[in-house]
Each structure stands twice: as structure tokens, then as C-alpha cells.
Design a protein around this motif. Structure first.
Motif, PDB file in Angstrom:
ATOM      1  N   LEU B  11       0.382  -7.497   0.966  1.00 19.49           N
ATOM      2  CA  LEU B  11       0.541  -6.324   0.116  1.00 19.49           C
ATOM      3  C   LEU B  11      -0.429  -6.445  -1.061  1.00 19.49           C
ATOM      4  N   SER B  21     -10.596   5.034  -4.513  1.00 20.25           N
ATOM      5  CA  SER B  21      -9.219   4.613  -4.210  1.00 20.25           C
ATOM      6  C   SER B  21      -8.831   4.977  -2.780  1.00 20.25           C
ATOM      7  N   PRO B  35      -1.914  -1.524   1.385  1.00 18.02           N
ATOM      8  CA  PRO B  35      -2.327  -1.202   0.014  1.00 18.02           C
ATOM      9  C   PRO B  35      -1.178  -0.662  -0.823  1.00 18.02           C
ATOM     10  N   ALA B  36      -1.210  -0.980  -2.113  1.00 19.63           N
ATOM     11  CA  ALA B  36      -0.249  -0.405  -3.057  1.00 19.63           C
ATOM     12  C   ALA B  36      -1.018  -0.101  -4.340  1.00 19.63           C
ATOM     13  N   MET B  37      -1.291   1.168  -4.593  1.00 25.03           N
ATOM     14  CA  MET B  37      -2.120   1.566  -5.718  1.00 25.03           C
ATOM     15  C   MET B  37      -1.231   1.719  -6.962  1.00 25.03           C
ATOM     16  N   VAL B  38      -0.675   0.621  -7.427  1.00 25.26           N
ATOM     17  CA  VAL B  38       0.259   0.658  -8.562  1.00 25.26           C
ATOM     18  C   VAL B  38      -0.538   0.343  -9.823  1.00 25.26           C
ATOM     19  N   ASP B  39      -0.892   1.387 -10.579  1.00 24.99           N
ATOM     20  CA  ASP B  39      -1.866   1.215 -11.659  1.00 24.99           C
ATOM     21  C   ASP B  39      -1.471   1.863 -12.971  1.00 24.99           C
ATOM     22  N   ILE B  40      -0.162   2.102 -13.169  1.00 23.27           N
ATOM     23  CA  ILE B  40       0.230   2.640 -14.477  1.00 23.27           C
ATOM     24  C   ILE B  40       0.915   1.544 -15.288  1.00 23.27           C
ATOM     25  N   PRO B  41       0.727   1.620 -16.633  1.00 22.76           N
ATOM     26  CA  PRO B  41       1.369   0.616 -17.486  1.00 22.76           C
ATOM     27  C   PRO B  41       2.884   0.609 -17.233  1.00 22.76           C
ATOM     28  N   GLY B  42       3.482  -0.534 -17.301  1.00 16.22           N
ATOM     29  CA  GLY B  42       4.915  -0.647 -17.043  1.00 16.22           C
ATOM     30  C   GLY B  42       5.132  -1.048 -15.591  1.00 16.22           C
ATOM     31  N   GLU B  43       4.639  -0.255 -14.669  1.00 16.21           N
ATOM     32  CA  GLU B  43       4.781  -0.597 -13.253  1.00 16.21           C
ATOM     33  C   GLU B  43       3.785  -1.672 -12.822  1.00 16.21           C
ATOM     34  N   GLN B  46       5.195  -4.950 -13.491  1.00 17.32           N
ATOM     35  CA  GLN B  46       6.381  -5.185 -12.667  1.00 17.32           C
ATOM     36  C   GLN B  46       5.991  -5.563 -11.234  1.00 17.32           C
ATOM     37  N   PHE B  47       4.898  -4.984 -10.778  1.00 15.82           N
ATOM     38  CA  PHE B  47       4.548  -5.137  -9.364  1.00 15.82           C
ATOM     39  C   PHE B  47       3.754  -6.414  -9.076  1.00 15.82           C
TER      40      PHE B  47
ATOM     41  N   VAL C  19      -5.016   8.787  -4.887  1.00 10.30           N
ATOM     42  CA  VAL C  19      -5.487   8.166  -3.643  1.00 10.30           C
ATOM     43  C   VAL C  19      -5.646   9.207  -2.541  1.00 10.30           C
ATOM     44  N   THR C  60       0.975   8.006  -7.892  1.00  7.69           N
ATOM     45  CA  THR C  60       0.317   7.320  -9.028  1.00  7.69           C
ATOM     46  C   THR C  60       0.633   8.081 -10.304  1.00  7.69           C
ATOM     47  N   PHE C  92      12.111  -0.017  -6.389  1.00  9.26           N
ATOM     48  CA  PHE C  92      11.779  -1.186  -7.200  1.00  9.26           C
ATOM     49  C   PHE C  92      11.004  -0.799  -8.463  1.00  9.26           C
ATOM     50  N   LEU C  93      10.114   0.168  -8.353  1.00  4.88           N
ATOM     51  CA  LEU C  93       9.242   0.523  -9.485  1.00  4.88           C
ATOM     52  C   LEU C  93      10.000   1.447 -10.428  1.00  4.88           C
ATOM     53  N   ILE C  95       9.476   3.120 -13.434  1.00  2.75           N
ATOM     54  CA  ILE C  95       9.076   4.349 -14.121  1.00  2.75           C
ATOM     55  C   ILE C  95       9.171   5.552 -13.182  1.00  2.75           C
ATOM     56  N   ARG C  96       8.563   5.417 -12.003  1.00  2.00           N
ATOM     57  CA  ARG C  96       8.630   6.546 -11.065  1.00  2.00           C
ATOM     58  C   ARG C  96      10.062   6.808 -10.597  1.00  2.00           C
ATOM     59  N   ARG C 129       8.554  -1.993  -0.030  1.00  2.00           N
ATOM     60  CA  ARG C 129       7.511  -2.682  -0.777  1.00  2.00           C
ATOM     61  C   ARG C 129       6.327  -1.743  -0.817  1.00  2.00           C
TER      62      ARG C 129
END
Lengths: 259, 259, 259
Positions: B11, B21, B35-43, B46-47, C19, C60, C92-93, C95-96, C129
């Protein structure tokens, strides 16, 4: 000019919408130009003076991008970097319309849009629904002339026949193209980037916009001849942009000049 | 390692630029990673500890993404998640350069860039114009060695021949590839994501970077053999990434080791 | 309904992740709908009442996009614009997940997700995940029924067999599709946009979600028949969306209804 572009690989700074940024970069690379998607405040201002050309496209104008557009267009104007304004979907949508009306006062080298957008930017209409154009290119000619004379810009109105208007009322029409360009997102937006690349090669913005339109629409025609639909058209179009020669362009160009 | 990657589907958290992207996610999916495009602050913070690997790519570093990069790299370092830094276009552009210089002190597992970027990150040059590299891979070797010894990172310098430098000065060169990779936006950026996927499979970062480069460039060669241009190359490259076998990789690898 | 869609070209406002925004717009264009990626605060609220349908996709979710989602969903609900919620990777995330739990109380016309996402949104699981689903569609049916009855939404759970649940417990299963849809990023996300397009054509949300799923997955089957891998699949899929006829859909549909 196509040989010149491939020799010099002009560096095109693109502040453009997220939907088409990938396609736009690939169009520039396929043609032989060099894309630089520098679109954050601080860097946008820093980069515009060293860029060969600048595209400002209002498709998804976040607050951060709007700041970058304002500073990059100012820096481009100060440094003499030619720049293209693409007022995507202006008219009904208030935030981008306000930004576009401010940007246009900075005298873009070229303004590129569909008929609805050009009419709305000139203050004469409400614009289309989203990115579609509901107005005829002919009806947009008056608006294009107004923008050209007010801001000293060349104004390119896309449609089945593209009309390119210069200050002083010269009009060139390019009748090449394919409806498949309207079935791929970014078909118009990427043309704005190509105009910025050609504007880097000549101070004659009418020539730059016309060369960009002629080469782009003929590569599209060539791709449409073998594409089975809008999906296979996009990669074939990029191949055609990489393969098209100056001779091809001269041979196929369907151009008329008038007033 | 390729079979291992397909069995485990690592992952890969990607904080990357908007231009590439989509292509990056499709490269990972084609190869068999997730793929996991987790790119915001906070998350992002966490990720990173649950990700198998992390890519931090500075191509279009908005303020929100810069915050996400800083927190994700910190969380990755704390949790032992391997991570890759791609310092796109650092040197002339001040904001990303500042961010890159901070990020590199967090000891990325792998640093990946072209010659200009590696030289600029090491503090020895002004970088290229946008994403193009103007310096020779050979000239970047010294900079790569400096970064490797300072930060304990493996440093991969892309070029016609890719050079991969480990702390302690081992160098592996991979001479596979095709110029078409430079005609598709994201050709380099997506390789960074693939390196993050392989770094999840082994603590040997030199091996991970070399395996990623070898597999990626050979799939590219295979696609180039039938592509008619940069447009058709991209989908064929994804097909090749999905189809390439460990035997193909061993058979075609053009690798040399030295110091 | 397919002929109706092509006749009326519903205008689909998409607030979706970076994405897949390009692929999503191209899917809508290929099918015959009209995409409008209006996703900034201020404009999102302004546009939702004039859009034919709205997609809110949490892939995102930057701060700016979360604001846009909240205002657009409110404006859509007030104006009667049908809207689709795609709670990408919730669970799990944090904020979203918070945003999704707020959005769902505004009674989306359709909720679309994989099993893990539907379970997490119903409060019964930790989610998958990233964007992968770890739970079986069958296990998600209870969660889908709960969401449908709580919020009056039709809930579509994607999987090898797609299950579409209406308030009152009608369930339709569509067994068309291809695993290649999971090897292309946005394979699920773009289906959410297609559901928003069909929801614009009928007040029967169960019919809209079913028609969208049936047409989308059959076009995918048709493309998979000639694709050599995930790379060539994507353009062939767009071609198939443009070419598929109502007769094709009726002939190929593998549908079952139950409770």
C-alpha cells in the motif's frame, strides 16, 4: 515555426485546472515544448520572468491558484513574457468571472475561449453552462473585436471554425479540426498552452495563435482518421502532434483571412 | 521481488503533484501495488504509519500539501515506514527548495531525481529549468554521494543511464529505458512511487531502488517497441508493467556495479 | 434512458478527487453527458441549483473541497438537484469520515461505495485500507439497508456483483463487469458521476443507479474483450461508452432482483 519550436523547446509555465493538467503537459511534450506546471503563490511570480510563455486557465480556480494567476500575470507583463488567458466557464460563475475581468486588464498576449466565454468576458452575455458554449462563433466576433481593441490582445474564438481576431480587426479563420476534440476533456484548454508555446517564438501574436491552431487542429484531424472513439483518439492525437511535419501543416491548412 | 510485490500488493501512500497523480496511481495498479493518494494535513500523518511505503513528490507543492509532506515524513520516520523523496524542480524555485532541504534532513530511504535536482538538493547548483535536467548524470554523482553519506539515503539519479548510489559509495548503473519516458509527463515521478512499493518489500534500499528501476525501464523498453509515439506509449507501458515477468526482468537487465 | 441521456446531455457537477478528475470528465463526455468540475467554495453553491446532477466524491478532500462539498450538497438538496455521495476510503481516515457522516445526513439521492466504505459509513466497521475493499459485498448488504432506511437514499455497493439497495429493501444485483475496472484508478469513482447523470433523468433513483451500473459495466466488458491490459483498457472503455447502444444494454444485462 514548428521546426523552430522543436529546436528551442520553449518552456511553458501552466497555471491550469486539475482536470486537464496531465493532458496539457502531454500535449506540450508531444509537440516538442517543455511544460512547467508552476502554480503556487510565491513560485508563480518567481518563474514567470524565466518562462518562455505563460498560460493562465481558469478551469478550477482555487484561492491558491487565483493568487498565483494574479502574481504570474503581473510578473509576465513586467518581464515581457507572452501570456495566454483562457477564461474557462466565465459568465455565470462569479468568482472566476471577477478574476478574469481583473486579469484581462493586464493585457494578455492572447485570449482563448469558446464563443460563450468570449462574449461573457466582454461583458455582453451570461456565458454558457459550464464549459460548453451555447453561442455561435459568429455572434462572438463582435465581442472578440471589443476585447482585442480594449486590451491589445489577439482573441481566438474556438468553434467548428476557429476565428482569430487581432487588434485592428484582421480576422483569420481556421476550418480544420474534428468534433472528437470536444469529446475529450482539455481539447480546448491544451490549445491555450500550445498558443503560449508559439507566442514564445514570435512577437506576432496573430501568427502565433494561428500557427498553434492550425497545427493542433490538423494533428487532431489526422488522429480522428484512425480513432475508433474518443478514448483511442486522445493517445493517437498525442502521437500525431509528435509526428506532424511543417509540410503536413502547409498541405492541410484550411485557412481564410478577412476583416 | 516482482512476484513478492504482486503477492503482497504493498500500500503506497502518494503525496504527489496533480499533473501525474492519475498516471502514478495507474502505474502502481498495473504493476500490482495498491495506491493511496492520502495527501491532506491530518490524514497524511494518520496514514503514513499504516502505509507500506510513502512517496513525497514536490511537483506542485501547495501549502496544504507541504503541511501533509512534513507530517507524513515525520510519521513515516517514527513508524519505520520506508519513504521516497522526489525533489521535483528544486534549485531555482524557492518554496519547494526550502521544503526539500527540510525534508531531506529526515533521512528519506531513497532520494530520486534527475541530475539537476540532485545537484541542487546537495547545494551545489541552481537546478534545471522546471522539470528538465540540464546537467549530466556523471556530474551528479558527486552530489549523490554527498547526499547519501549525509542522510544515509540511497540516491537514484535518472538519465539515459540511471545511477543508484548507496551510502558507502556503491554505485549501480541501469542502462535500460527509452527516450519516450521523457515524452510522457510523470515518467520519472511514477518511478518514485514504484521505488516506494519495492522499499516496502526489503530493508535493502539499494536493492529496492535497483529492482524498481530495472523493472520499470524494461517495461518501458517493451512498450516502446510497439508504440507509434508518446501517446500510444503510455497505455502500452501500463500493459507492459502488468505483463512483465521476473524472467523477463532477469533476461533483459542491463546492469553494472561499480564504485 | 441511454438515448434520453444522449439527447439531453445532463450537466453533471463533479466535486471529485484530483486523481480521477480527468478520467471522470472523459467518461461523462464519452457517454454523452456534460461534465462541470465546479469545486471551489462560492462557486460550488452557486452552480448546484443549475446542475442536472451533482457528484460529491471524498477521495482527496482538501479543506477547500470540503467547504465546497458542504455548500453544494446543501444547495442541491434545497434546489432538488439529485446528488451522489461517494465516501472514498472512509473509516480509518478521520477527516473524510467526519465529513461523510455530516454529508450523509443531507440525504443523498444515491450513495455509492465498496463494501468496506458502506460498512464504515453505516458505523459498523473500520473501513478498508485506502480505496480497497476488504469486506464482502454480502456483508455490506445490512449496512446498505441501514443507510437506505435512515437517509432515504439508494445505496449501491460495488463488487464482483454490484448490489443496489433501495429504501424499503428492494435489492437489484448486476453481475456484469470486469476485474480490469479495479486495475484503472477511478473505475469506481467515475461510475458515481454516471449515476449522477442518470439521476438527472428520472426521479426513480433505484432505476438511475441500476441503469448507470448496467451500461457502465457492460461497456467495460466490451472493452475488456479486446484490451491487452489495464493501459489499453482505459481508452477502449471510453470508446465503448461512446458506442454502446440501448439494444446492447438490454441484450447483455445480467440482472437479478430480490429482497
Amino acid at each position: 515555426m514548428l521546426a523552430d519550436l522543436r529546436d528551442t523547446a520553449p518552456l511553458v509555465q501552466c497555471i491550469t485546472n486539475v482536470v486537464v493538467s496531465n493532458f496539457t503537459a502531454n500535449v506540450l511534450l508531444a509537440l516538442g515544448a517543455s511544460p512547467a506546471m508552476v502554480d503556487i503563490p510565491g513560485e508563480a511570480r518567481q518563474f514567470a520572468p524565466v518562462a518562455s510563455g505563460l498560460l493562465v486557465n481558469l478551469g478550477t480556480p482555487t484561492g491558491s491558484q487565483r493568487d498565483a494567476m494574479l502574481e504570474a500575470s503581473e510578473a509576465a507583463a513586467d518581464a515581457g513574457t507572452p501570456w495566454v488567458l483562457d477564461p474557462v466557464a466565465v459568465g455565470f460563475l462569479s468568482i472566476r468571472t471577477g478574476t478574469a475581468k481583473l486579469l484581462v486588464t493586464r493585457r494578455p498576449t492572447i485570449i482563448r475561449g469558446n464563443a460563450s466565454e468570449i462574449i461573457a468576458l466582454a461583458g455582453a452575455g451570461e456565458g454558457g453552462r459550464g464549459v460548453d458554449s451555447l453561442d455561435e462563433p459568429a455572434a462572438a466576433l463582435e465581442a472578440a473585436r471589443l476585447l482585442a481593441s480594449l486590451h491589445g490582445s489577439v482573441v481566438a474564438v474556438s468553434g467548428a471554425v476557429d476565428a482569430i481576431v487581432a487588434p485592428g480587426d484582421a480576422v483569420i479563420r481556421v476550418a480544420n479540426g474534428t468534433p472528437l476534440l470536444t469529446r475529450v476533456t482539455g481539447g480546448g484548454c491544451a490549445l491555450g498552452a500550445v498558443m503560449a508555446a508559439f507566442a514564445a517564438l514570435t512577437p506576432d501574436a496573430l501568427l502565433a495563435a494561428t500557427a498553434a491552431t492550425g497545427i493542433y487542429t490538423q494533428a487532431a484531424e489526422s488522429a480522428a482518421a484512425t480513432a475508433a472513439g474518443p478514448g483511442t483518439f486522445a493517445p493517437l492525437f498525442l502521437d500525431a502532434l509528435a509526428a506532424i511535419t511543417p509540410d503536413d501543416v502547409v498541405r492541410g491548412l484550411n485557412l481564410s483571412a478577412g476583416a
